[in-house]
Write an enzyme that holds these catalytic residues in place. Structure first.
Site, short mmCIF file in Angstrom:
data_model
loop_
_atom_site.label_atom_id
_atom_site.label_comp_id
_atom_site.label_asym_id
_atom_site.label_seq_id
_atom_site.Cartn_x
_atom_site.Cartn_y
_atom_site.Cartn_z
N VAL A 14 -0.80 -8.63 10.33
CA VAL A 14 0.05 -8.49 9.15
C VAL A 14 0.84 -9.76 8.88
O VAL A 14 1.03 -10.16 7.73
CB VAL A 14 0.98 -7.27 9.29
CG1 VAL A 14 1.86 -7.11 8.05
CG2 VAL A 14 0.17 -6.00 9.52
N VAL A 131 4.44 2.64 5.26
CA VAL A 131 3.64 3.81 4.89
C VAL A 131 2.59 3.39 3.87
O VAL A 131 2.91 2.76 2.86
CB VAL A 131 4.51 4.93 4.28
CG1 VAL A 131 3.65 6.14 3.93
CG2 VAL A 131 5.64 5.33 5.21
N GLY A 133 0.10 1.17 3.93
CA GLY A 133 -0.45 -0.18 3.84
C GLY A 133 -0.18 -0.81 2.49
O GLY A 133 0.97 -1.02 2.10
N GLU A 189 -7.68 1.44 17.82
CA GLU A 189 -7.14 0.66 18.93
C GLU A 189 -7.81 1.08 20.25
O GLU A 189 -8.42 2.14 20.35
CB GLU A 189 -5.63 0.89 19.04
CG GLU A 189 -4.84 0.52 17.80
CD GLU A 189 -4.75 -0.98 17.59
OE1 GLU A 189 -4.99 -1.73 18.55
OE2 GLU A 189 -4.43 -1.40 16.46
N LYS A 204 5.15 8.30 9.54
CA LYS A 204 5.15 8.00 8.10
C LYS A 204 5.71 9.17 7.30
O LYS A 204 6.46 8.96 6.33
CB LYS A 204 3.71 7.68 7.66
CG LYS A 204 3.18 6.41 8.31
CD LYS A 204 1.68 6.23 8.09
CE LYS A 204 1.16 4.99 8.79
NZ LYS A 204 -0.31 4.85 8.67
N GLY A 301 -4.90 -3.14 7.17
CA GLY A 301 -5.66 -4.36 6.96
C GLY A 301 -4.75 -5.54 6.67
O GLY A 301 -3.61 -5.38 6.20
#
Length: 434
Positions: A14, A131, A133, A189, A204, A301
């Site tokens: 990010v 929340v 993305g 992950e 979220k 992403g």
């Protein structure tokens, strides 16, 4: 032209997304805001140099260097986890810096402390990327839906879980195999617990409920169930009944109390959320003024999330430039109007259910099971049976009318205690049409 200086803590996925967004969109941001946004410093202990495009950016291993720099206006925390992320945010706030984070876990547990500290210093906290993305869901609740009483929130908020369920649905592949593939592809992950057990989604939901209702909702308030127990046979039966299984976050506003739950849910194929597949997210609100609103997009992403963090940078930069810091309350409601929530007990939930009972194929078994359902006031809408060999365990699947969770729990416990039942009963809630 005003110059806003930015410091980033954490140059992972990010962090890089934000850096490239600030670099590649620099001229567009100037045209839209009249402000130059400059990445001045990156703090990261895991890298020794930045990409060539950021030759003018200072790299340090000490986050304190960012807090101590009087030229830096905004500090962006992108390392995740509880500590040292919490301490970094509080140190930045104490130094009079505006802060931005994508750290939903931290906000859902310690958000109250962070927002109080920011209010005391009159600095802003941006958290759009926490929340959805790249989906502008926080801004929608705080500003776009400001004139609404939010009646409900429901949504798919974890791309990993949704990807796994989509693959299981499309291919009939068991959970364990799809999870392994998702890890190889980078969708999951190495430790996928937060994603597949619903914890990430619950973080979220806590944030969205706080914004929607003006209540200090925390992770501890939310009932959470994951998807690891879902099997291909449940997906096949769902298809026969006209449903798709999704990991949903659900909250209902009852006025004096609020539902707060995350669990696998059978969603009618005609519902918009049933069409949200792969690693995408879909979040639906209902407001008393606007009606239904559906937001859809990539929930994770590098560039989608970087876009959301950049939006916070720009919002805060505009407010600094115009002398209107904290024009919009961080949590949508003014602090004096944010109270503690009353959460509707899960045992009082009323909705339709799907049950898969594993029992020996013997005379009288079905009568015993349906008798127990009747004892607890659970009305059966339809039933199917899978398995043909007499004397061997078979699956008996039930779809019910509305039933109360408390009655369902008691009925399942009694059914599972029958000598003819050879495995725990699987229970999946069905989304109630609004």
């Amino acid at each position: 032209m005003k110059d806003i200086q930015v410091g980033i803590i954490g140059f992972g996925t990010v962090g890089k997304g934000l850096a490239y967004a600030l670099l590649e969109q620099q001229e567009r941001l100037r045209q839209k805001t009249g402000i130059t946004f400059t990445l001045k410093t990156v703090a990261d202990i895991a890298i020794t140099e930045l990409p060539a495009e950021f030759a003018g950016v200072t790299l340090t291993a000490r986050a304190a260097d960012i807090f101590a720099d009087p030229q830096i206006d905004i500090v962006v925390e992108l390392i995740g986890g509880m500590e040292p992320a919490k301490s970094f945010l509080l140190a930045a706030i104490d130094a009079g810096k505006h802060v931005i984070t994508a750290n939903k876990a931290l906000l859902s547990v310690h958000g109250g402390e962070i927002f109080r500290a920011a209010a005391a210093k009159n600095v802003e906290v941006g958290f759009e990327a926490s929340v959805g993305g790249g989906i502008p869901v926080i801004k929608a609740l705080k500003e776009g839906l400001v004139a609404n009483r939010i009646n409900f929130i429901e949504g798919i908020m974890n791309g990993t879980a949704n990807y796994i369920l989509s693959q299981m649905t499309d291919r009939g592949t068991p959970f364990v195999e799809v999870l392994a593939e998702a890890q190889q592809l980078g969708y999951a992950e190495a430790d996928p617990t937060y994603d597949v057990e619903g914890i990430d989604t619950a973080h979220k939901l806590a944030i969205l409920m706080t914004l929607a209702y003006g209540k200090n909702v925390r992770l501890e308030h939310i009932t959470v169930e994951g998807i690891s127990s879902i099997e291909p046979i449940d997906i096949r039966f769902a298809e026969k009944f006209g449903f798709r299984i999704k990991l949903l976050a659900i909250s209902r506003n009852h006025g004096d109390s609020f539902e707060a739950r995350v669990h696998p849910t059978m969603v009618p194929k005609s519902h918009m959320l049933a069409t949200v597949n792969g690693a995408f997210n879909g979040i639906q609100f209902q407001g008393d003024t606007v009606g239904d609103v559906m937001l859809y997009g990539r929930g994770a992403g590098m560039m989608p999330t970087g876009s959301a963090v950049c939006a916070d940078v720009v919002d805060i930069g505009r407010n600094i430039s115009c002398g209107s810091v904290n024009r919009v309350p961080a949590l949508a409601f003014l602090p004096e109007h944010i109270g503690e929530p009353t959460i509707t007990p899960m045992r009082h939930l009323v909705c339709p259910y799907y049950f898969r009972v594993t029992a020996l194929d013997q005379p009288g078994v079905l009568a015993m099971i349906t008798g127990i359902f009747g004892k607890y006031g659970i009305s059966i809408q339809s039933m199917m049976q899978d398995g043909q060999d007499s004397g061997e365990p078979v699956y008996i699947v039930f779809r019910t009318h509305n039933a109360e969770e408390d009655a369902v729990v008691k009925a399942i416990a009694e059914i599972d205690g029958l000598p003819v039942c050879s495995a725990p009963t699987v229970k999946i809630r069905i989304l109630n049409p609004e």
